[in-house]
Motif scaffolding. Structure first.
Motif, PDB file in Angstrom:
ATOM      1  N   ALA A 154      -2.964  -6.007  -7.981  1.00 56.63           N
ATOM      2  CA  ALA A 154      -3.279  -4.936  -7.027  1.00 56.63           C
ATOM      3  C   ALA A 154      -2.095  -4.549  -6.150  1.00 56.63           C
ATOM      4  N   ARG A 155      -0.890  -5.044  -6.504  1.00 52.26           N
ATOM      5  CA  ARG A 155       0.212  -4.784  -5.569  1.00 52.26           C
ATOM      6  C   ARG A 155       0.911  -3.443  -5.793  1.00 52.26           C
ATOM      7  N   ALA A 156       0.574  -2.761  -6.902  1.00 51.59           N
ATOM      8  CA  ALA A 156       1.248  -1.489  -7.204  1.00 51.59           C
ATOM      9  C   ALA A 156       1.086  -0.492  -6.061  1.00 51.59           C
ATOM     10  N   LYS A 157      -0.057  -0.502  -5.401  1.00 50.73           N
ATOM     11  CA  LYS A 157      -0.282   0.474  -4.316  1.00 50.73           C
ATOM     12  C   LYS A 157       0.704   0.246  -3.164  1.00 50.73           C
ATOM     13  N   LEU A 158       1.118  -1.015  -2.977  1.00 49.63           N
ATOM     14  CA  LEU A 158       2.061  -1.319  -1.885  1.00 49.63           C
ATOM     15  C   LEU A 158       3.471  -0.874  -2.264  1.00 49.63           C
ATOM     16  N   ASP A 159       3.811  -1.047  -3.537  1.00 52.05           N
ATOM     17  CA  ASP A 159       5.111  -0.558  -4.006  1.00 52.05           C
ATOM     18  C   ASP A 159       5.142   0.972  -3.924  1.00 52.05           C
ATOM     19  N   ALA A 160       3.997   1.587  -4.253  1.00 51.84           N
ATOM     20  CA  ALA A 160       3.915   3.055  -4.168  1.00 51.84           C
ATOM     21  C   ALA A 160       4.001   3.500  -2.707  1.00 51.84           C
ATOM     22  N   ALA A 161       3.358   2.759  -1.799  1.00 54.06           N
ATOM     23  CA  ALA A 161       3.412   3.109  -0.372  1.00 54.06           C
ATOM     24  C   ALA A 161       4.854   3.058   0.130  1.00 54.06           C
ATOM     25  N   ARG A 162       5.585   2.034  -0.310  1.00 48.93           N
ATOM     26  CA  ARG A 162       6.990   1.913   0.109  1.00 48.93           C
ATOM     27  C   ARG A 162       7.794   3.108  -0.408  1.00 48.93           C
ATOM     28  N   ALA A 163       7.584   3.437  -1.683  1.00 49.57           N
ATOM     29  CA  ALA A 163       8.344   4.550  -2.270  1.00 49.57           C
ATOM     30  C   ALA A 163       8.041   5.861  -1.544  1.00 49.57           C
ATOM     31  N   LEU A 164       6.804   6.036  -1.100  1.00 51.90           N
ATOM     32  CA  LEU A 164       6.415   7.293  -0.444  1.00 51.90           C
ATOM     33  C   LEU A 164       6.493   7.196   1.079  1.00 51.90           C
ATOM     34  N   ARG A 165       6.946   6.049   1.574  1.00 50.93           N
ATOM     35  CA  ARG A 165       7.085   5.802   3.021  1.00 50.93           C
ATOM     36  C   ARG A 165       5.761   5.992   3.763  1.00 50.93           C
ATOM     37  N   LEU A 166       4.714   5.428   3.180  1.00 50.11           N
ATOM     38  CA  LEU A 166       3.392   5.524   3.808  1.00 50.11           C
ATOM     39  C   LEU A 166       3.087   4.259   4.602  1.00 50.11           C
ATOM     40  N   PRO A 167       2.416   4.391   5.758  1.00 51.67           N
ATOM     41  CA  PRO A 167       2.020   3.194   6.502  1.00 51.67           C
ATOM     42  C   PRO A 167       0.844   2.485   5.831  1.00 51.67           C
ATOM     43  N   VAL A 168       0.785   1.161   6.031  1.00 53.97           N
ATOM     44  CA  VAL A 168      -0.286   0.326   5.467  1.00 53.97           C
ATOM     45  C   VAL A 168      -0.917  -0.489   6.584  1.00 53.97           C
ATOM     46  N   LEU A 169      -2.246  -0.447   6.664  1.00 50.52           N
ATOM     47  CA  LEU A 169      -2.961  -1.389   7.527  1.00 50.52           C
ATOM     48  C   LEU A 169      -3.383  -2.545   6.636  1.00 50.52           C
TER      49      LEU A 169
END
Ligand code: NAP
Length: 253
Positions: free
Chosen positions: A207-222
């Motif tokens: 399930a970590r792909a979403k975090l790698d994608a968030a980093r690439a798109l510079r999105l914040p994560v809670l």
């Protein structure tokens, strides 16, 4: 005294548990795979299978005795805390050996924009005041914690279409099952114009792909921190579980 030939109960419901099942089957270990029964079509496993709760600690202890289980492998999700607590108690009661196949928690890198919160309710309270487009990547349980923030749009990724009315007015559902890939998660976040991701700190690869994608798109994560669990022996790989079965102790992580 030599160790008895193992007869294993594998508590599953995760990508890691399915990998563990393949390793046990290849090694010829006698094992029963247990699903909670949350999804309509659980993946078939190369082991004997059972589905459904045991009936709390006493039910699990009775199951262990009746089925002559010698070893329990807890490969449930790190947020399946009730099952893991029950396993600790029932194994202590029955003298059955217990090992957790535990994934290392995710940690943010320098390019990640994560904020840690302890609960789903805290995540809801931490959402920005303006309506945003949230990827609520927590599965189907606990969605009601976000009913306090109905102004937000929520993208949900679920294994099955929900059989109950959602407690959130503004949602879109994507039906999919992990493991997920970076390419797909990048496309998903872009397609839905996601502005923030809410995730449980599950750890592992599935399930970590979403975090790698968030980093690439510079999105914040809670990021919701893991629930506390009682002390138990744990390892990080199926191979270490096999060593434990062979030697009666966890030899390395
Ligand atoms: P939970 O709150 O810890 O468990 C609630 C009850 O469900 C347990 O007390 C047990 O019922 C039953 N149960 C849970 N896992 C079971 C298993 N593998 N085999 C038989 N019974 C099980 O668990 P949960 O958070 O609802 O998760 C349910 C399942 O989904 C778990 O197997 C977990 O690995 C998987 N999962 C959970 C998450 C998550 O975010 N929580 C994410 C992905 C997958 P009795 O007390 O009656 O024995």
């Amino acid at each position: 005294m030599s160790n008895p030939i193992p007869r294993v109960l594998l508590l599953g419901g995760t990508t890691e548990a399915s990998r563990m099942a393949s390793v046990l089957a290849e090694a010829g270990v006698e094992a029963i795979f247990s699903y909670a029964g949350r999804t309509e079509n659980p993946l078939p496993q190369p082991l004997a299978q059972r589905i459904g709760g045991f009936g709390g600690v006493d039910g699990l202890a009775a199951y262990l005795r009746e089925n002559a289980i010698t070893h329990v492998i807890d490969a449930t999700h790190p947020f399946a805390a009730q099952m893991s607590r029950n396993a600790v108690c029932a194994c202590a009661q029955t003298g059955v050996k217990l090992l957790a196949l535990e994934r290392t928690a995710w940690v943010p890198g320098p390019d990640d924009d994560w904020r840690s919160v302890d609960t789903l309710e805290a995540a809801a309270a931490a959402l920005p005041p303006a309506p945003g487009r949230i990827f609520l990547a927590i599965g189907k349980q606990g969605l009601s914690a976000f009913a306090t923030r109905p102004e937000q749009f929520y993208l949900l990724r679920l294994v099955d279409a929900p059989a109950f009315p959602l407690p959130l007015p503004n949602t879109e559902i994507v039906l999919d099952r992990g493991p997920f890939t970076l390419a797909n998660d990048l496309a998903l976040l872009r397609r839905h114009r996601i502005s923030l991701i809410i995730a449980k700190n599950a750890g592992g690869e599935g399930a970590r792909a979403k975090l790698d994608a968030a980093r690439a798109l510079r999105l914040p994560v809670l990021m919701i921190s893991r629930p506390a669990l009682p002390a138990r022996e744990s390892v990080a790989t199926p191979q270490a579980v096999l060593q434990w079965l062979a030697h009666g102790a966890a030899l390395g992580v």
